[in-house]
Scaffold this motif. Sequence first.
Motif, PDB file in Angstrom:
ATOM      1  N   TYR A   1      -3.462   4.170  -2.409  1.00 12.61           N
ATOM      2  CA  TYR A   1      -3.882   2.833  -2.857  1.00 12.61           C
ATOM      3  C   TYR A   1      -5.402   2.686  -2.838  1.00 12.61           C
TER       4      TYR A   1
ATOM      5  N   ARG B   1      -5.707 -13.736 -15.568  1.00 13.88           N
ATOM      6  CA  ARG B   1      -6.203 -13.717 -16.953  1.00 13.88           C
ATOM      7  C   ARG B   1      -5.888 -14.998 -17.721  1.00 13.88           C
TER       8      ARG B   1
ATOM      9  N   LYS C   1      -8.524  -9.663   0.773  1.00 14.64           N
ATOM     10  CA  LYS C   1      -7.818 -10.187  -0.406  1.00 14.64           C
ATOM     11  C   LYS C   1      -6.897 -11.355  -0.122  1.00 14.64           C
TER      12      LYS C   1
ATOM     13  N   GLN D   1      -6.954 -13.634  -4.791  1.00 14.95           N
ATOM     14  CA  GLN D   1      -5.691 -12.986  -5.188  1.00 14.95           C
ATOM     15  C   GLN D   1      -4.811 -14.081  -5.777  1.00 14.95           C
ATOM     16  N   CYS D   2      -4.747 -14.108  -7.117  1.00 12.69           N
ATOM     17  CA  CYS D   2      -4.068 -15.221  -7.804  1.00 12.69           C
ATOM     18  C   CYS D   2      -2.554 -15.235  -7.597  1.00 12.69           C
TER      19      CYS D   2
ATOM     20  N   TYR E   1       0.813  -1.222   0.000  1.00 12.09           N
ATOM     21  CA  TYR E   1       0.000   0.000   0.000  1.00 12.09           C
ATOM     22  C   TYR E   1       0.846   1.272   0.000  1.00 12.09           C
TER      23      TYR E   1
ATOM     24  N   GLY F   1       1.985 -15.727   1.519  1.00 12.39           N
ATOM     25  CA  GLY F   1       1.701 -14.409   0.899  1.00 12.39           C
ATOM     26  C   GLY F   1       1.906 -14.488  -0.598  1.00 12.39           C
TER      27      GLY F   1
HETATM   28  N1  EPU Z   1      -5.293  -8.569  -9.825  1.00 12.96           N
HETATM   29  C1  EPU Z   1      -6.158  -9.340 -10.563  1.00 12.96           C
HETATM   30  N2  EPU Z   1      -6.366 -10.629 -10.161  1.00 12.96           N
HETATM   31  C2  EPU Z   1      -5.754 -11.156  -9.071  1.00 12.96           C
HETATM   32  C3  EPU Z   1      -4.865 -10.357  -8.315  1.00 12.96           C
HETATM   33  C4  EPU Z   1      -4.647  -9.045  -8.721  1.00 12.96           C
HETATM   34  O1  EPU Z   1      -6.713  -8.901 -11.562  1.00 12.96           O
HETATM   35  O2  EPU Z   1      -5.987 -12.318  -8.778  1.00 12.96           O
HETATM   36  C5  EPU Z   1      -5.104  -7.160 -10.226  1.00 12.96           C
HETATM   37  C6  EPU Z   1      -5.818  -6.228  -9.233  1.00 12.96           C
HETATM   38  O3  EPU Z   1      -7.148  -6.013  -9.587  1.00 12.96           O
HETATM   39  C7  EPU Z   1      -5.006  -4.961  -9.368  1.00 12.96           C
HETATM   40  C8  EPU Z   1      -3.597  -5.490  -9.614  1.00 12.96           C
HETATM   41  O4  EPU Z   1      -3.740  -6.814 -10.113  1.00 12.96           O
HETATM   42  O5  EPU Z   1      -5.390  -4.230 -10.487  1.00 12.96           O
HETATM   43  C9  EPU Z   1      -2.734  -5.447  -8.382  1.00 12.96           C
HETATM   44  O6  EPU Z   1      -3.272  -6.232  -7.326  1.00 12.96           O
HETATM   45  P1  EPU Z   1      -3.023  -5.871  -5.786  1.00 12.96           P
HETATM   46  O7  EPU Z   1      -3.398  -4.453  -5.536  1.00 12.96           O
HETATM   47  O8  EPU Z   1      -3.660  -6.908  -4.929  1.00 12.96           O
HETATM   48  O9  EPU Z   1      -1.456  -5.870  -5.609  1.00 12.96           O
HETATM   49  P2  EPU Z   1      -0.317  -6.872  -6.093  1.00 12.96           P
HETATM   50  O10 EPU Z   1       0.589  -6.147  -7.007  1.00 12.96           O
HETATM   51  O11 EPU Z   1      -0.930  -8.134  -6.592  1.00 12.96           O
HETATM   52  C10 EPU Z   1       1.401  -6.243  -4.245  1.00 12.96           C
HETATM   53  C11 EPU Z   1       2.225  -6.926  -3.207  1.00 12.96           C
HETATM   54  C12 EPU Z   1       1.384  -7.293  -1.996  1.00 12.96           C
HETATM   55  C13 EPU Z   1       0.789  -6.009  -1.427  1.00 12.96           C
HETATM   56  C14 EPU Z   1      -0.038  -5.321  -2.519  1.00 12.96           C
HETATM   57  C15 EPU Z   1      -0.575  -3.978  -2.088  1.00 12.96           C
HETATM   58  C16 EPU Z   1       3.996  -8.034  -4.426  1.00 12.96           C
HETATM   59  C17 EPU Z   1       4.599  -9.324  -4.849  1.00 12.96           C
HETATM   60  N3  EPU Z   1       2.853  -8.126  -3.762  1.00 12.96           N
HETATM   61  O12 EPU Z   1       0.433  -7.182  -4.730  1.00 12.96           O
HETATM   62  O13 EPU Z   1       2.266  -7.844  -1.025  1.00 12.96           O
HETATM   63  O14 EPU Z   1      -0.020  -6.303  -0.304  1.00 12.96           O
HETATM   64  O15 EPU Z   1       0.791  -5.086  -3.690  1.00 12.96           O
HETATM   65  O16 EPU Z   1       0.446  -3.034  -2.015  1.00 12.96           O
HETATM   66  O17 EPU Z   1       4.572  -6.985  -4.679  1.00 12.96           O
HETATM   67  C18 EPU Z   1       3.222  -9.897  -0.271  1.00 12.96           C
HETATM   68  O18 EPU Z   1       4.305  -9.468  -0.648  1.00 12.96           O
HETATM   69  O19 EPU Z   1       3.097 -11.046   0.258  1.00 12.96           O
HETATM   70  C19 EPU Z   1       2.015  -9.106  -0.495  1.00 12.96           C
HETATM   71  C20 EPU Z   1       0.806  -9.559  -0.215  1.00 12.96           C
END
Ligand code: EPU
Length: 334
Positions: A194, A275, A221, A292-293, A129, A232
């Motif tokens: 965020y 996707r 999520k 959360q894929c 975030y 995670g």
């Molecule tokens: N999305 C999808 N489908 C999914 C998952 C995500 O379409 O199944 C899309 C979401 O709709 C959004 C985008 O992908 O448009 C990003 O998703 P999200 O905001 O959940 O963030 P992320 O990039 O998937 C990263 C971190 C998370 C952190 C979030 C929020 C990494 C590897 N992961 O996830 O960290 O909580 O941003 O800042 O950078 C972790 O490291 O274990 C973790 C959970």
Amino acid sequence: MIQENVDITHRHTFAIATQARAWADYTTIDELRQLIATARERNLDFMPIGEGSNLLFVKNYSGLLLHSCIRTIETIREDDEWVWVKAGSGWIWDDFVAHCVQQGWGGVENLSYIPGTVGASAVQNVGAYGVEACDVIEQVSVLDIETLQEHTFTVEECLYGYRSSLFKTEWRGMFIVTAVTYRLSKKPQFKLAYGNMKAMVGEKPTLQSVRDAVIAIRRSKLPEPSVCGSAGSFFVNPVISREQYASLLETFPDMPCYEVDEERVKVPAGWLIDRQGWKGKCVGDAMVYPQQCLVIVNKGNARAGHVVQLAQDIAFSVFMAYNILITPEVNYVY
Ligand code: EPU
């Protein structure tokens, strides 16, 4: 101090049935020194473990797991604006965040509810975030495994990047983090860019309301570690050239991205995986988390082989679809 042949199924968050040859809790640096010396005498491999929230034990661990229980906390100095706080590596990360919020110290509230410990968060540079651990870290105190001397690195020396630091690369296996010093703000600047965080916290955000919002988002999520095993995000988000991104947009016009620099963007691996139809898909009891894929969960009796197979299949399909290589964020332990 050393426990032999320990069931570590519930000492790592994936909760995959695993044994370790040996396990030791320690509360002081001197105890850590003694444990390393003993491991050497016994010819045992050893490695540090926190909450085990970023580990996949591919097989039973044949060495000694060193578990920090150093839960000291010290205010090093303060002025009108800042407070410098040194926390022992064994603090549960979210207990530390809760403590900071309670004290009115800003900087870590967006990192609420991340599983793990203070020590591991400084190795991994946890982030969420709009905030990364390195934004608030001032110094990292370590024990040099070779010399058993203490040493302190500045944040600049650790070369932090997205989910990376020298502790994960050049310095891998050389140091064990014993404490982390943070510079926290008495006049917090809130980071609410965020999603709908701004709306969630209202007109007058407080450290507590931001923490509550982050916890609510994470709960919606991400799997609850106490209920469902996972580590995670299984993969890191890949960084690609703007050129490749532009060409992918022709086929996938709604592909999101995060800005990196003039040449590169980062794309959410969760989106790429989603996707390709992976939501809820399983190998054995390892499953792509439907909300959360990017997360692989253990539905109950997953074996490490199931997780590895599923991760490989996902990475292959992402590569074939987008010509993007996604790599695990989770550390495989052999
Ligand atoms: N999305 C999808 N489908 C999914 C998952 C995500 O379409 O199944 C899309 C979401 O709709 C959004 C985008 O992908 O448009 C990003 O998703 P999200 O905001 O959940 O963030 P992320 O990039 O998937 C990263 C971190 C998370 C952190 C979030 C929020 C990494 C590897 N992961 O996830 O960290 O909580 O941003 O800042 O950078 C972790 O490291 O274990 C973790 C959970």
